[in-house]
Motif scaffolding. Structure first.
Motif, PDB file in Angstrom:
ATOM      1  N   SER A   1       0.840  -1.185   0.000  1.00 45.18           N
ATOM      2  CA  SER A   1       0.000   0.000   0.000  1.00 45.18           C
ATOM      3  C   SER A   1       0.884   1.247   0.000  1.00 45.18           C
ATOM      4  CB  SER A   1      -0.901   0.000   1.234  1.00 45.18           C
ATOM      5  OG  SER A   1      -1.745   1.116   1.214  1.00 45.18           O
TER       6      SER A   1
ATOM      7  N   ALA B   1      -7.439   0.858  -1.223  1.00 42.25           N
ATOM      8  CA  ALA B   1      -7.425   1.372   0.147  1.00 42.25           C
ATOM      9  C   ALA B   1      -8.759   2.043   0.465  1.00 42.25           C
ATOM     10  CB  ALA B   1      -6.273   2.348   0.343  1.00 42.25           C
TER      11      ALA B   1
ATOM     12  N   ASN C   1      -6.230   7.542  -1.727  1.00 40.97           N
ATOM     13  CA  ASN C   1      -6.567   6.166  -1.388  1.00 40.97           C
ATOM     14  C   ASN C   1      -7.402   5.471  -2.458  1.00 40.97           C
ATOM     15  OD1 ASN C   1      -5.158   6.071   0.991  1.00 40.97           O
ATOM     16  ND2 ASN C   1      -6.905   6.645   2.262  1.00 40.97           N
TER      17      ASN C   1
ATOM     18  N   ASP D   1      -5.127   3.660  -4.757  1.00 40.96           N
ATOM     19  CA  ASP D   1      -4.111   2.861  -4.083  1.00 40.96           C
ATOM     20  C   ASP D   1      -4.535   1.388  -4.135  1.00 40.96           C
ATOM     21  OD1 ASP D   1      -2.100   1.810  -2.517  1.00 40.96           O
ATOM     22  OD2 ASP D   1      -2.669   2.886  -0.696  1.00 40.96           O
TER      23      ASP D   1
END
Length: 167
Positions: A23, A63, A40, A43
């Motif tokens: 990540s 994410a 995010n 991600d």
């Protein structure tokens, strides 16, 4: 006259597989360098995928995911296919692209399936506007699929999964 023999059959099927990624690993396409920053919703933490021989189905586990990504002008989730394992065909070996992209101006998602030439030109094979069937409300993943029969049912192919944000 160019003559090429081709045999139409199904691509090989395979069971679910998963790739796990670190990540927060980002790559800035403009600078050409790794970076530690990004949002995010692009991600990718892992990718799971499987094929029944006619379709490749993939899930990008993120994410986070947002239905309306306001931070960027364009957000893409996609797959590049090298359908013949030949870097001289397509653009640097990429023969096909499947992509779902956000347009901040129209506030909609679009799914495209393209064929690419070695000269960098592309041909849209299909396009769907205002798609919403690739995510679930309050879930952190997106689903992608590719019709392998439309790629002439490759026996051996390479796939690159990506998520991209352009501001």
């Amino acid at each position: 006259i160019l003559v090429q023999n081709a045999l139409a059959s199904s691509s090989p099927s395979f069971e679910r597989q998963e790739l796990t990624l670190d990540s927060g690993s980002w790559f800035d396409m403009i600078s050409g360098k790794s970076t530690g920053g990004g949002t995010n919703y692009i991600d990718i933490r892992s990718v799971s995928y499987f094929s029944n021989g006619r379709h490749l189905n993939a899930t990008l586990w993120l994410a986070d995911f947002t239905i309306s990504p306001n931070d960027y002008e364009l957000v893409d989730y996609g797959m590049y296919f090298d359908a013949d394992s030949n870097n001289k065909t397509g653009l640097s070996g990429i023969d096909y692209k499947v992509e779902i992209s956000w347009n901040n101006e129209s506030r909609t998602w679009t799914r495209v399936f393209e064929e690419w030439s070695s000269s960098g030109e592309s041909k849209t094979l299909s396009k769907e506007e205002n798609v919403t069937d690739f995510f679930e409300d309050r879930a952190s993943h997106v689903t992608l699929f590719a019709d392998l029969d439309s790629m002439l049912s490759p026996n051996n192919y390479r796939v690159l999964f990506y998520a991209e944000g352009i501001d």
